[in-house]
Design a protein around this motif. Structure first.
Motif, mmCIF file in Angstrom:
data_model
loop_
_atom_site.group_PDB
_atom_site.id
_atom_site.type_symbol
_atom_site.label_atom_id
_atom_site.label_comp_id
_atom_site.label_asym_id
_atom_site.label_seq_id
_atom_site.Cartn_x
_atom_site.Cartn_y
_atom_site.Cartn_z
ATOM 1 N N LEU A 5 48.392 61.077 69.201
ATOM 2 C CA LEU A 5 47.880 60.012 68.335
ATOM 3 C C LEU A 5 48.760 59.881 67.101
ATOM 4 C CD1 LEU A 5 44.151 61.204 68.318
ATOM 5 C CD2 LEU A 5 45.106 59.354 69.712
ATOM 6 N N LEU A 6 48.886 58.666 66.609
ATOM 7 C CA LEU A 6 49.468 58.421 65.286
ATOM 8 C C LEU A 6 48.349 57.817 64.465
ATOM 9 C CD1 LEU A 6 52.113 58.423 63.531
ATOM 10 C CD2 LEU A 6 52.096 55.968 63.941
ATOM 11 N N LEU A 7 47.851 58.585 63.501
ATOM 12 C CA LEU A 7 46.725 58.166 62.671
ATOM 13 C C LEU A 7 47.243 57.462 61.427
ATOM 14 C CD1 LEU A 7 44.598 61.431 62.969
ATOM 15 C CD2 LEU A 7 44.547 59.397 64.434
ATOM 16 N N LEU A 8 46.736 56.256 61.201
ATOM 17 C CA LEU A 8 47.215 55.396 60.118
ATOM 18 C C LEU A 8 46.153 55.190 59.047
ATOM 19 C CD1 LEU A 8 48.725 52.535 62.283
ATOM 20 C CD2 LEU A 8 50.025 54.037 60.772
ATOM 21 N N ASP A 9 46.514 55.513 57.827
ATOM 22 C CA ASP A 9 45.685 55.167 56.680
ATOM 23 C C ASP A 9 46.140 53.784 56.196
ATOM 24 O OD1 ASP A 9 43.892 55.362 54.535
ATOM 25 O OD2 ASP A 9 45.326 56.441 53.288
ATOM 26 N N VAL A 10 45.321 53.113 55.417
ATOM 27 C CA VAL A 10 45.682 51.807 54.872
ATOM 28 C C VAL A 10 46.087 51.943 53.406
ATOM 29 C CG1 VAL A 10 44.837 49.501 54.269
ATOM 30 C CG2 VAL A 10 44.326 50.467 56.518
ATOM 31 N N ASP A 11 45.118 52.206 52.533
ATOM 32 C CA ASP A 11 45.399 52.216 51.098
ATOM 33 C C ASP A 11 46.305 53.386 50.734
ATOM 34 O OD1 ASP A 11 43.907 49.895 50.521
ATOM 35 O OD2 ASP A 11 42.062 51.056 50.619
ATOM 36 N N GLY A 12 47.420 53.059 50.093
ATOM 37 C CA GLY A 12 48.402 54.057 49.718
ATOM 38 C C GLY A 12 49.478 54.251 50.769
ATOM 39 N N VAL A 13 49.224 53.836 51.999
ATOM 40 C CA VAL A 13 50.207 53.981 53.082
ATOM 41 C C VAL A 13 50.737 52.602 53.464
ATOM 42 C CG1 VAL A 13 50.584 54.783 55.448
ATOM 43 C CG2 VAL A 13 49.175 56.129 53.880
ATOM 44 N N LEU A 14 49.905 51.784 54.084
ATOM 45 C CA LEU A 14 50.329 50.417 54.406
ATOM 46 C C LEU A 14 50.145 49.483 53.212
ATOM 47 C CD1 LEU A 14 48.888 50.125 58.020
ATOM 48 C CD2 LEU A 14 51.261 50.526 57.343
ATOM 49 N N VAL A 30 38.477 39.115 51.593
ATOM 50 C CA VAL A 30 37.121 39.355 51.114
ATOM 51 C C VAL A 30 36.406 40.170 52.182
ATOM 52 C CG1 VAL A 30 34.938 38.304 50.426
ATOM 53 C CG2 VAL A 30 37.110 37.215 49.796
ATOM 54 N N VAL A 31 35.891 41.318 51.787
ATOM 55 C CA VAL A 31 35.148 42.184 52.691
ATOM 56 C C VAL A 31 33.784 42.424 52.072
ATOM 57 C CG1 VAL A 31 35.063 44.454 53.778
ATOM 58 C CG2 VAL A 31 37.267 43.299 53.517
ATOM 59 N N GLU A 32 32.747 42.026 52.816
ATOM 60 C CA GLU A 32 31.370 42.157 52.355
ATOM 61 C C GLU A 32 31.198 41.621 50.940
ATOM 62 O OE1 GLU A 32 30.170 46.229 53.006
ATOM 63 O OE2 GLU A 32 30.450 46.050 55.166
ATOM 64 N N GLY A 33 31.770 40.445 50.693
ATOM 65 C CA GLY A 33 31.631 39.769 49.411
ATOM 66 C C GLY A 33 32.521 40.284 48.303
ATOM 67 N N GLU A 34 33.304 41.318 48.566
ATOM 68 C CA GLU A 34 34.188 41.879 47.545
ATOM 69 C C GLU A 34 35.633 41.498 47.841
ATOM 70 O OE1 GLU A 34 35.332 46.196 45.539
ATOM 71 O OE2 GLU A 34 33.683 46.073 46.948
ATOM 72 N N GLY A 35 36.321 40.990 46.823
ATOM 73 C CA GLY A 35 37.714 40.591 46.997
ATOM 74 C C GLY A 35 38.671 41.757 46.852
ATOM 75 N N PHE A 36 39.687 41.782 47.703
ATOM 76 C CA PHE A 36 40.717 42.814 47.659
ATOM 77 C C PHE A 36 42.087 42.167 47.619
ATOM 78 C CE2 PHE A 36 37.186 44.999 49.663
ATOM 79 C CZ PHE A 36 37.223 46.247 49.077
ATOM 80 N N ARG A 37 42.966 42.743 46.816
ATOM 81 C CA ARG A 37 44.367 42.345 46.824
ATOM 82 C C ARG A 37 45.134 43.380 47.622
ATOM 83 N NH1 ARG A 37 45.482 40.363 40.650
ATOM 84 N NH2 ARG A 37 44.103 38.573 40.806
ATOM 85 N N LEU A 38 45.937 42.905 48.523
ATOM 86 C CA LEU A 38 46.715 43.784 49.382
ATOM 87 C C LEU A 38 48.200 43.533 49.183
ATOM 88 C CD1 LEU A 38 44.719 43.143 52.682
ATOM 89 C CD2 LEU A 38 44.553 45.166 51.236
ATOM 90 N N TRP A 65 38.638 51.748 55.845
ATOM 91 C CA TRP A 65 38.528 50.338 56.217
ATOM 92 C C TRP A 65 37.827 50.203 57.565
ATOM 93 C CZ3 TRP A 65 40.381 45.633 54.052
ATOM 94 C CH2 TRP A 65 41.005 45.760 52.811
ATOM 95 N N GLY A 66 37.869 51.232 58.394
ATOM 96 C CA GLY A 66 37.224 51.196 59.700
ATOM 97 C C GLY A 66 37.691 50.016 60.532
ATOM 98 N N ASN A 70 41.266 46.262 61.702
ATOM 99 C CA ASN A 70 41.669 45.396 62.810
ATOM 100 C C ASN A 70 41.540 43.921 62.465
ATOM 101 O OD1 ASN A 70 42.554 47.162 64.867
ATOM 102 N ND2 ASN A 70 40.432 47.739 65.297
ATOM 103 N N GLN A 71 40.674 43.604 61.545
ATOM 104 C CA GLN A 71 40.466 42.212 61.159
ATOM 105 C C GLN A 71 41.367 41.787 60.003
ATOM 106 O OE1 GLN A 71 36.379 42.629 60.164
ATOM 107 N NE2 GLN A 71 35.791 43.076 62.264
ATOM 108 N N GLU A 72 41.546 42.672 59.032
ATOM 109 C CA GLU A 72 42.213 42.293 57.784
ATOM 110 C C GLU A 72 43.638 42.822 57.623
ATOM 111 O OE1 GLU A 72 41.027 40.121 55.787
ATOM 112 O OE2 GLU A 72 38.982 40.019 56.562
ATOM 113 N N ILE A 73 43.964 43.951 58.239
ATOM 114 C CA ILE A 73 45.278 44.564 58.042
ATOM 115 C C ILE A 73 46.182 44.301 59.247
ATOM 116 C CG2 ILE A 73 46.532 46.696 57.516
ATOM 117 C CD1 ILE A 73 44.478 45.775 55.328
ATOM 118 N N GLY A 74 45.733 44.692 60.422
ATOM 119 C CA GLY A 74 46.541 44.558 61.633
ATOM 120 C C GLY A 74 47.159 43.181 61.833
ATOM 121 N N PRO A 75 46.369 42.104 61.786
ATOM 122 C CA PRO A 75 46.944 40.782 62.015
ATOM 123 C C PRO A 75 48.018 40.388 60.991
ATOM 124 C CG PRO A 75 44.557 40.697 62.216
ATOM 125 C CD PRO A 75 44.910 42.061 61.668
ATOM 126 N N LYS A 76 47.905 40.879 59.780
ATOM 127 C CA LYS A 76 48.857 40.511 58.726
ATOM 128 C C LYS A 76 50.201 41.218 58.887
ATOM 129 C CE LYS A 76 45.346 39.377 55.261
ATOM 130 N NZ LYS A 76 44.195 39.299 56.137
#
Length: 169
Positions: A5-14, A30-38, A65-66, A70-76
């Motif tokens: 497996l290659l385990l990927l973190d998002v914040d701080g890594v991608l 926007v995730v659950e009504g909260e805005g995020f800048r990536l 991010w769970g 797949n919805q917010e990071i992967g496609p981008k």
């Protein structure tokens, strides 16, 4: 390495904490009504897919991010939907051990893995080494200010392509 497996973190890594290179693009979500800048490098997806092709490793999200990864990071960044290490609840764990470490230890079930993360320390490594069901692994520490770079992927590639001796007791 078969089954690895290659385990990927998002914040701080991608998604580093600062724009360390012009290759990173700004995104809003926007995730659950909260805005995020990536800040994401759209080339990361192709590099990770190339690593998967070269080594046979299974790309897997290991992030709070769970499924949202797949919805917010992967496609981008050009990644298809990936399996997700379920990180839910706050299980009891030794002092200094990251919440994700417990969940990763339960998820890997003896499979070798490389973990790209920015927030693991000695207590996490000790926990993984002592946890039943955790076999060979490599943690690649990523500086959260700069995010994932080619040197991190090269370290993963070297480890994944180095033959491992099976130790029998």
């Amino acid at each position: 390495m078969d089954g690895a497996l290659l385990l990927l973190d998002v914040d701080g890594v991608l998604n580093p904490v600062r724009r360390s290179s012009p290759r990173f693009r700004r995104f809003e979500c926007v995730v659950e009504g909260e805005g995020f800048r990536l800040l994401l490098d759209p080339r990361h997806g192709a590099k990770l897919i190339a690593l998967r092709r070269e080594t046979g490793v299974a790309l897997t999200w290991a992030t709070t991010w769970g499924e949202r990864a797949n919805q917010e990071i992967g496609p981008k960044i050009g990644l298809p939907p990936l399996p997700v290490v379920p990180i839910d609840g706050d299980p009891p764990r030794p002092h200094g051990v990251n919440l994700k470490t417990w969940h990763v230890a339960e998820y890997v079930r003896g499979r070798p893995f490389v973990w790209l993360d920015d927030d693991l320390g000695p207590a996490d490594l000790e926990y993984l080494h002592g946890h039943p069901g955790v076999g060979d692994f490599l943690v690649v520490a990523v500086d959260p200010r700069d995010g994932l770079g080619d040197a991190h992927l090269d370290a993963a590639r070297r480890w994944l392509t180095t033959p491992r001796r099976q130790i029998s007791w």
